[in-house]
Design a protein around this motif. Structure first.
Motif, mmCIF file in Angstrom:
data_model
loop_
_atom_site.group_PDB
_atom_site.id
_atom_site.type_symbol
_atom_site.label_atom_id
_atom_site.label_comp_id
_atom_site.label_asym_id
_atom_site.label_seq_id
_atom_site.Cartn_x
_atom_site.Cartn_y
_atom_site.Cartn_z
ATOM 1 N N ARG A 984 0.821 -1.202 0.000
ATOM 2 C CA ARG A 984 0.000 0.000 0.000
ATOM 3 C C ARG A 984 0.858 1.255 0.000
ATOM 4 N N GLU A 985 0.282 2.302 -0.553
ATOM 5 C CA GLU A 985 0.894 3.625 -0.463
ATOM 6 C C GLU A 985 0.680 4.166 0.956
ATOM 7 N N ALA A 986 1.288 5.301 1.229
ATOM 8 C CA ALA A 986 1.160 5.907 2.556
ATOM 9 C C ALA A 986 -0.291 6.243 2.889
ATOM 10 N N ASN A 987 -1.098 6.575 1.868
ATOM 11 C CA ASN A 987 -2.501 6.938 2.117
ATOM 12 C C ASN A 987 -3.434 5.729 2.105
ATOM 13 N N GLY A 988 -2.865 4.537 2.017
ATOM 14 C CA GLY A 988 -3.672 3.320 2.038
ATOM 15 C C GLY A 988 -4.059 2.794 0.688
ATOM 16 N N THR A 989 -3.762 3.515 -0.398
ATOM 17 C CA THR A 989 -4.097 3.037 -1.745
ATOM 18 C C THR A 989 -3.286 1.784 -2.066
ATOM 19 N N PRO A 990 -3.957 0.699 -2.476
ATOM 20 C CA PRO A 990 -3.209 -0.525 -2.757
ATOM 21 C C PRO A 990 -2.390 -0.407 -4.047
ATOM 22 N N ARG A 991 -1.250 -1.092 -4.049
ATOM 23 C CA ARG A 991 -0.405 -1.181 -5.234
ATOM 24 C C ARG A 991 -0.571 -2.568 -5.846
ATOM 25 N N PHE A 992 -0.491 -2.613 -7.181
ATOM 26 C CA PHE A 992 -0.677 -3.882 -7.873
ATOM 27 C C PHE A 992 0.367 -4.053 -8.969
ATOM 28 N N THR A 993 0.601 -5.315 -9.313
ATOM 29 C CA THR A 993 1.397 -5.637 -10.497
ATOM 30 C C THR A 993 0.628 -6.640 -11.344
ATOM 31 N N TYR A 994 0.894 -6.617 -12.628
ATOM 32 C CA TYR A 994 0.246 -7.542 -13.559
ATOM 33 C C TYR A 994 1.309 -8.159 -14.460
ATOM 34 N N ASN A 995 1.254 -9.480 -14.570
ATOM 35 C CA ASN A 995 2.186 -10.201 -15.427
ATOM 36 C C ASN A 995 1.599 -10.289 -16.835
ATOM 37 N N PRO A 996 2.235 -9.636 -17.831
ATOM 38 C CA PRO A 996 1.689 -9.675 -19.200
ATOM 39 C C PRO A 996 1.590 -11.079 -19.781
ATOM 40 N N ASN A 997 2.279 -12.050 -19.168
ATOM 41 C CA ASN A 997 2.209 -13.430 -19.662
ATOM 42 C C ASN A 997 1.011 -14.197 -19.109
ATOM 43 N N SER A 998 0.169 -13.526 -18.347
ATOM 44 C CA SER A 998 -0.967 -14.211 -17.723
ATOM 45 C C SER A 998 -1.932 -14.760 -18.772
ATOM 46 N N ARG A 999 -2.533 -15.889 -18.437
ATOM 47 C CA ARG A 999 -3.576 -16.497 -19.256
ATOM 48 C C ARG A 999 -4.820 -16.684 -18.406
ATOM 49 N N ALA A 1000 -5.953 -16.682 -19.075
ATOM 50 C CA ALA A 1000 -7.197 -16.915 -18.353
ATOM 51 C C ALA A 1000 -7.278 -18.359 -17.878
ATOM 52 N N TYR A 1001 -6.712 -19.271 -18.640
ATOM 53 C CA TYR A 1001 -6.808 -20.696 -18.334
ATOM 54 C C TYR A 1001 -5.671 -21.407 -19.059
ATOM 55 N N ASN A 1002 -5.466 -22.655 -18.698
ATOM 56 C CA ASN A 1002 -4.453 -23.486 -19.334
ATOM 57 C C ASN A 1002 -5.126 -24.552 -20.191
ATOM 58 N N VAL A 1003 -4.431 -24.951 -21.240
ATOM 59 C CA VAL A 1003 -4.860 -26.090 -22.040
ATOM 60 C C VAL A 1003 -4.297 -27.354 -21.396
ATOM 61 N N SER A 1004 -5.167 -28.309 -21.140
ATOM 62 C CA SER A 1004 -4.735 -29.575 -20.564
ATOM 63 C C SER A 1004 -4.024 -30.382 -21.641
ATOM 64 N N GLN A 1005 -2.718 -30.525 -21.473
ATOM 65 C CA GLN A 1005 -1.920 -31.102 -22.541
ATOM 66 C C GLN A 1005 -2.266 -32.558 -22.812
ATOM 67 N N PHE A 1006 -2.458 -33.349 -21.784
ATOM 68 C CA PHE A 1006 -2.767 -34.759 -22.016
ATOM 69 C C PHE A 1006 -4.209 -34.942 -22.464
ATOM 70 N N ALA A 1007 -5.148 -34.332 -21.739
ATOM 71 C CA ALA A 1007 -6.559 -34.547 -22.048
ATOM 72 C C ALA A 1007 -6.948 -33.980 -23.402
ATOM 73 N N SER A 1008 -6.174 -33.014 -23.926
ATOM 74 C CA SER A 1008 -6.499 -32.401 -25.214
ATOM 75 C C SER A 1008 -6.032 -33.238 -26.400
ATOM 76 N N ARG A 1009 -5.196 -34.207 -26.159
ATOM 77 C CA ARG A 1009 -4.730 -35.070 -27.248
ATOM 78 C C ARG A 1009 -5.635 -36.295 -27.354
ATOM 79 N N TRP A 1010 -5.681 -36.853 -28.550
ATOM 80 C CA TRP A 1010 -6.361 -38.137 -28.653
ATOM 81 C C TRP A 1010 -5.502 -39.181 -27.933
ATOM 82 N N GLN A 1011 -6.176 -40.113 -27.288
ATOM 83 C CA GLN A 1011 -5.484 -41.182 -26.578
ATOM 84 C C GLN A 1011 -6.118 -42.508 -26.947
ATOM 85 N N GLY A 1012 -5.292 -43.441 -27.317
ATOM 86 C CA GLY A 1012 -5.772 -44.753 -27.721
ATOM 87 C C GLY A 1012 -5.320 -45.833 -26.765
#
Length: 1021
Positions: A984-1012
C-alpha cells in the motif's frame, strides 16, 4: 412385458396379474420364474385379485416365467432380463382348455422407460453397455457419465462428497471425504473394484423409494457378477503408451514423453454344485508411469529453467537440502485387486451370497502448471489398502412376504509418504511464477484408518394392490485420523530475492502440546441409523403411487476434549459454545412421495415425478477436525514477517515471536446433517418410429448445508480508497484477532441458502439389429454459499472467495455448476461369416466450460487469507494503481497488457467496474468424442464358444482428425490470480502488479490429445 422401478440396490423383482380371456383375475394361479444360467427357481401363487409379486431376484437373466392353473393352458414368457433396482411387469392372459393342456409362448420385450413404478430421474448401465462402450481407465466414472444430470463426479450440481456409492448394497464411499472420486483408494488413483467384476450400474438422482438414502447429491449403485451352471471366464490385457497418443497441441508438435499404462487380469466363474453353489473370481492389476508436465524451460511453462536451477543451487548451498528435480519427473500409479464371490441356492425360497473385495494401491502425487512448479521432493506417495466383505440373504416366506438382509464390513488403511528428507515447505510467489519445495505440508503427518460395519434389513409384504416395506439401514464407523497440517512448517516468501535475503512473508506451523505424544491423532466412533416405512400402491392400471417416510439419526458416542479456557474466552461472543460438542441426537425426517400416470391405454405417454426430502452424510473429515483442534492438543504458529527462516523441524514451534496460539474447530449447538428438498417432474412420449422423447425437470432446495465462520476475526476497520472500496481489516495480526491466544476459531454451522435445478431433454431408440442410440441435453444451475471443496475447516473458510466479510459469504455459483451439457451414444454390430463380429460404439460429451474465479494474489483486505479476495475489474487505468516490477514491465506496459486481457475476456469485459463473482467465469466449451472398435473371432467346440477379441478405444477422436479440435482446459484450484497485490501507499491506496504473460486458463496437454488403448481378450463361455 413392462418394467417398474426400484425394489432395492442389489436385486430386482417381477410382478403382474393373471387373467382369463374375459379379463377376470385368477386367484391361486401358480407362477414360476426360472433364472436360466443357474436354474434358480422362484415360485409364488396369485392372490385373491390375481396379482403376484416375486421379490429379491437375481439381477440379469434371461428368465423364463410361466403360469399354470387347472383347466387353463400353460403360458410362458421367455427372455426376461431384470435390471438392477427394477421390477419387471409380466401379465398373463390364459385360455381355457377342455382337452389336453397345451402351451402358449410369449417372448418378453424390454422397456426401460415406460414403467408403472418409475418416478424420478435415474440411469441404468447394463453389462452389455459396460462391455461395448469406450473406456480408458475402466472406471465407474466412464459409465456414470451416461447420466445426463452428471458432470465428472458431481451429480445434479452437488459436491461429490454428497453422493452415496454402494456395491452389492454395501457402502463403498470414501465416507471420510478425502478423495476426488468419492471412493476408497480414490486418492491413490485406483478404482474401488475391477470393472470385470461389475454386472450392472445404476445412477439415481431423484429416487422416491425411501430405501435409498444417505445422499443429497446422487446415488450410485452397482452389483457384482456371479457364477452359473456353465464355466465361463476371460483373460485380458489393455495397454497404451506414448505411441498411442497424439502430439502436443501447443508449441512445437512434439510427441508425448515416454509413458506406460497397462491393465491386465482374468476372471472365472462356474458351479461348485450344479443348481446349488456357484463361484466367481476376478484378479486385476494396473501399472502406470507417466511424465509430469510443465517443466520449467519447456514450451508449456513460463518459468525459465535457469531460474529454477538457480533456486535449487541456492538451497543446496545455503541449507544443505536437495529440493529434487524441476525437470522431467515420472509419477507412478499402481494397484492390485482381487474379488471373490460365492452364491448358494439354499432352496427355492432362500439364497445366500458372500463376497470379498481386496484393493492395494499407491499413487505418486506431484503436479505443475504453466506458472507454478513443485520441485521433486515436494511430492508424496499416497498408499491405500481396502478389504471389504459383504454377506446377503434373500428370503421369501410364502407368497406375500420377502426379506433382504445385508451385512457389510470394510477395513481401509491409508497414509502418505513424503519424498526426500523432511524439510519445511517453502512457497515463493515470484513475478515469474510460483515455486514450491520442501516436504509437502499436508503430508508429513498424515494417516487414516477406517473400519465400517453396516446392517441393512428390508421386509416387504404384498397385500392386494399394496407393497408395504419396513426397513432399516445402519452404519457404524471407527476412525483414526492422524493429520497435522503444517507439521513441518509452511513458509511464504514474496519473491526469490526475498527468499535469498531471508525476508519471510509469513510462517505457519502446527505442533503437539503433549511432549509425550508428538503425533496425536483423532480417534472416534460414529453411527448413522436409518429407519423407514413405505407403501407402493397400484391405484389403477394407469396410476401408481409411492408414499414413504424415512428417519435418519446420527450418533456420535465419542466427544472431543473439553477446553474450559476457550469456553470462558468466548462466552460473551458465543454463549454456550463448547469444544466437546458433536452433532447428533436429532432425528431427521424425510417424507417422500412419487407417482406414475399413463393416461392412454397403449402407454405411449407417461407422466411421472415426485417430491421428498433427502438426508446425507457430513464427510467425517469435517468433523474429525474438532477432535484434534480443541486447543488442548495442537498449538499453532502464524506470523507475518518473522525475523528468520527456521529449517529445523523440531524448532518450528519456536518460529516467529515467543507468542504461541492454538486453532480451535467447533460445531454449532444445533448443527444438522445435510438435507435437501428435491422435486422431479417428467413426461415420456413415444414418437413415430418408436423413438422415446423425455423432458425432465429437477429442482432442489437446500434445507441444511455447511457454512464456516472464524469467530476470532474482528470486525473491519474501514474500506479501501478508490474504485475498489471493499472492507479491510486491521493490518497487524493481533489487530485482526478477537483473542490473541487463538490463531483462528472455525465454527461449522448450517445454512439454508442454496438451490440447484436442471431441465433435460432426451431422445432414445433401441434397435433390434444392434444399433442403440440416445442423445440428451441438460441445462442446469447451482448456487451455494460454500462448495465444501476442502478437507479441513480452516481451508473451507479461508479459500471461500468473497468481496467483503469472509464470515458472511454471499450466495454465488457453486463450483459444481454445470450450465450446459450434451451427451450422446450410438453403436452398431456387424455379424458375418458365422465366426466374426465387428462392433463400434461412440460416446459424445459437449459441455459449457467449468466455472472458475478471478482473484487477487496475496491478501488485499488483511483478513489473513491468501487466495480469497475476488477481483475488482477496472474500467480505466485510473481505477488501478499499477507499479513497476523490478527487471520487468513498467506501469504503462502492464496496463496495456491488462486492458487487452480484460477486453479479450467476455466475462471480465462485461463486468468492468464491478467485482468478479465466485465461480462466475467459465472455461471454454469442450467437445469430446470417444470411440470403441471391437473385433470378435469365435469358434465353437462342443458346448463351448471360444472368443478372441481385439479392442481399440480412442478418447477425444476430434483431436485425431484436427489438432485444434477436442481441446480440454483447466485452471489450477479453479481460481486465477491474475493481478498481484503488492502493498500500500502511505494513504492506504493498494499497489498492484500484472504479469503480461498471464492467461485466463491453461490447455490440458494430455486430455487435449487423442489417446488410444489396445485391448486383447480371450473369452470362453
Amino acid at each position: 412385458m413392462q418394467l417398474t422401478w426400484a425394489q432395492g440396490s442389489t436385486t430386482a423383482a417381477i410382478s403382474g396379474v393373471v387373467k382369463d380371456r374375459s379379463g377376470l383375475e385368477l386367484p391361486g394361479a401358480t407362477v414360476i420364474a426360472v433364472h436360466q444360467p443357474t436354474n434358480t427357481q422362484y415360485v409364488t401363487v396369485t392372490n385373491t385379485e390375481g396379482r403376484f409379486t416375486i421379490q429379491n431376484m437375481r439381477v440379469g437373466g434371461p428368465y423364463t416365467v410361466r403360469t399354470s392353473f387347472v383347466g387353463y393352458q400353460e403360458q410362458r414368457v421367455e427372455n426376461v432380463v431384470l435390471n438392477l433396482g427394477q421390477t419387471a411387469r409380466v401379465d398373463f392372459n390364459v385360455s381355457e382348455s377342455n382337452q389336453q393342456l397345451g402351451e402358449v409362448q410369449v417372448v418378453g420385450q424390454r422397456d426401460d422407460v415406460f414403467n408403472k413404478d418409475r418416478t424420478g430421474a435415474a440411469t441404468n448401465v447394463s453389462r452389455e453397455q459396460i462391455e461395448n462402450l469406450p473406456t480408458l481407465s475402466r472406471s465407474l466414472q466412464d459409465f456414470t457419465r451416461l447420466t445426463p444430470q452428471a458432470s465428472g463426479n458431481s451429480i445434479g450440481g452437488s459436491n461429490n462428497r454428497y453422493n452415496n456409492i454402494t456395491i452389492d448394497g454395501a457402502v463403498n464411499n470414501d465416507v471420510f471425504g478425502l478423495s476426488g472420486s468419492g471412493t476408497p483408494g480414490g486418492s491413490a488413483g485406483t478404482q474401488p473394484i475391477s470393472l470385470d467384476a461389475i454386472q450392472e450400474i445404476q445412477v439415481v438422482v431423484a429416487p422416491y423409494d425411501v430405501k435409498m438414502g444417505n445422499f443429497t447429491g446422487g446415488g450410485i449403485n452397482a452389483v457384482t457378477r456371479s457364477g452359473s451352471n456353465n464355466f465361463t471366464g476371460s483373460a485380458y490385457a489393455f495397454g497404451r503408451n506414448e505411441k498411442t497418443i497424439g502430439k502436443a497441441v501447443e508449441g512445437p508438435r512434439e510427441r508425448a514423453d515416454e509413458f506406460t499404462n497397462y491393465q491386465y487380469g482374468a476372471r472365472v466363474g462356474g458351479p461348485i454344485l450344479r443348481d446349488k453353489l456357484f463361484f466367481f473370481l476376478n484378479v486385476d492389476a494396473t501399472r502406470i508411469s507417466e511424465p509430469v508436465r510443465f517443466a520449467p524451460g519447456s514450451a508449456e511453462s513460463q518459468i525459465p529453467a535457469e531460474t529454477a536451477q538457480g533456486l535449487a543451487d541456492f538451497v543446496r548451498t545455503t541449507y544443505g537440502y536437495d529440493v529434487g528435480s524441476f525437470g522431467a519427473i515420472d509419477r507412478r500409479t499402481e494397484s492390485n485387486k482381487v474379488f471373490a464371490r460365492l452364491d448358494w441356492n439354499i432352496n427355492n425360497n432362500h439364497q445366500f451370497t458372500i463376497r470379498h473385495n481386496f484393493v492395494d494401491a499407491f499413487d505418486d502425487n506431484i503436479s505443475r502448471s504453466r506458472d507454478f512448479v513443485r520441485f521433486g521432493n515436494n511430492a508424496y506417495q499416497f498408499n491405500s489398502t481396502t478389504n471389504s466383505s459383504v454377506a446377503e440373504l434373500n428370503s421369501r416366506f410364502g407368497n406375500n412376504l420377502a426379506n433382504n438382509l445385508i451385512l457389510g464390513y470394510s477395513r481401509i488403511r491409508e497414509d502418505r509418504e513424503t519424498a526426500g528428507a523432511l524439510f519445511p515447505q517453502v512457497t515463493i510467489y515470484d513475478a515469474v511464477g510460483t515455486f514450491e519445495f520442501g516436504s509437502q505440508r499436508s503430508s508429513a503427518a498424515n494417516e487414516l484408518d477406517q473400519d465400517i460395519f453396516e446392517f441393512t434389513d428390508n421386509l416387504t409384504y404384498h397385500l392386494g394392490n399394496h407393497n408395504f416395506t419396513v426397513g432399516t439401514h445402519n452404519e457404524f464407523f471407527k476412525f483414526r485420523n492422524l493429520f497435522i497440517n503444517n507439521y513441518n512448517g509452511r513458509w511464504d516468501f514474496n519473491s526469490i530475492s526475498d527468499f535469498e535475503a531471508g525476508r519471510v512473508s509469513r510462517v505457519r506451523a502446527t505442533y503437539s502440546l503433549d511432549s509425550n505424544n508428538p503425533l496425536p491423532a483423532a480417534e472416534f466412533n460414529a453411527m448413522q441409523l436409518g429407519f423407514y416405512v413405505q407403501d407402493e400402491y397400484t391405484a389403477s392400471e394407469k396410476l401408481t403411487l409411492t408414499l414413504g417416510l424415512r428417519a435418519d439419526l446420527p450418533v456420535f458416542p465419542d466427544t472431543p476434549a473439553r477446553n474450559e479456557k476457550f469456553e470462558n474466552d468466548f462466552q460473551a461472543l458465543y454463549p454456550g459454545l463448547r469444544t466437546d460438542r458433536t452433532p447428533g441426537g436429532t432425528i431427521l425426517w424425510a417424507p417422500r412421495f412419487g407417482f406414475n400416470y399413463t393416461p392412454t391405454e397403449d402407454r405411449s405417454i407417461q407422466v411421472r415425478g415426485g417430491t421428498g426430502i433427502f438426508t446425507g452424510r457430513v464427510p467425517f473429515v469435517w468433523l474429525s477436525n474438532q477432535f484434534t483442534n480443541t486447543g488442548t492438543i495442537l498449538g499453532t504458529v502464524d506470523q507475518r514477517n518473522p525475523s528468520a527462516f527456521v529449517t529445523s523441524i523440531d524448532e518450528q514451534r519456536n518460529a516467529g515471536t515467543a507468542v504461541r496460539t492454538v486453532e480451535v474447530n467447533v460445531v454449532s449447538e444445533d448443527f444438522k446433517l445435510p438435507q435437501v428438498w428435491r422435486n422431479n417432474l417428467a413426461v415420456d412420449y413415444t414418437l413415430p418410429g418408436e423413438i422415446v422423447a423425455t423432458v425432465e425437470g429437477i429442482y432442489t432446495k437446500t434445507l441444511n448445508d455447511v457454512v464456516y465462520s472464524n469467530l476470532n476475526l474482528t470486525e473491519p476497520v474501514g474500506t479501501l480508497p478508490g474504485a475498489d472500496n471493499r472492507e479491510v481489516y486491521a493490518s497487524s495480526t493481533s489487530g485482526r484477532r478477537v483473542n490473541g491466544d487463538y490463531t483462528s476459531v472455525i465454527l461449522l454451522d448450517n445454512t439454508n441458502q442454496g438451490y440447484r435445478y436442471s431441465v433435460t431433454g432426451q431422445l432414445r431408440k433401441n434397435f433390434t439389429n444392434g444399433l442403440n442410440s440416445s442423445v440428451a441435453y441438460t441445462y442446469g444451475k447451482a448456487k451455494d454459499v460454500n462448495s465444501g471443496t476442502s478437507s479441513t475447516a480452516l481451508s473451507n473458510w479461508e479459500y471461500n472467495q468473497v468481496v467483503n466479510n469472509p464470515n458472511d459469504p454471499a450466495l454465488e455459483y457453486s463450483r459444481f455448476d454445470v450450465r450446459h451439457r450434451i451427451v450422446g451414444t450410438t453403436g452398431y454390430t456387424f455379424r458375418y461369416a458365422n465366426n466374426f463380429a465387428t462392433s463400434f460404439s461412440l460416446f459424445y460429451e459437449g459441455q459449457s466450460g467449468l466455472p472458475f474465479t478471478y482473484l487477487y494474489a496475496q491478501d488485499l483486505n488483511n483478513d489473513g487469507n491468501f487466495g480469497n479476495d475476488l477481483l475488482y475489474i477496472p474500467r480505466t487505468r485510473d481505477e488501478i494503481n499499477l507499479v513497476p516490477v523490478e527487471g520487468g514491465p513498467d506501469q504503462d506496459e502492464q496496463w496495456a497488457a491488462l486492458d487487452a486481457f480484460i477486453a479479450g475476456d467476455e466475462y471480465l469485459n462485461s463486468r468492468r467496474g464491478q467485482y468478479a463473482e465466485r465461480n462466475g467465469a467459465r472455461l471454454p466449451w469442450t467437445h469430446q468424442i470417444d470411440l470403441r472398435l471391437l473385433q470378435d473371432f469365435y469358434v465353437n467346440t462342443g458346448e463351448k464358444r471360444h472368443t478372441f477379441q481385439v479392442t481399440f478405444d480412442v478418447f477425444n477422436v476430434g483431436n485425431l482428425i484436427n489438432k485444434d479440435w477436442g481441446r480440454q482446459y483447466f485452471v489450477s484450484n479453479s481460481a486465477n490470480e491474475i493481478i498481484r497485490f503488492a502493498g500500500r501507499e502511505a494513504n492506504g491506496t493498494p499497489r498492484f502488479t500484472y504479469n503480461p504473460n498471464s492467461r485466463a486458463y491453461n490447455v490440458s496437454q494430455f486430455a487435449s490429445r487423442w489417446q488410444g488403448q489396445l485391448g486383447l481378450r480371450y473369452i470362453f463361455n
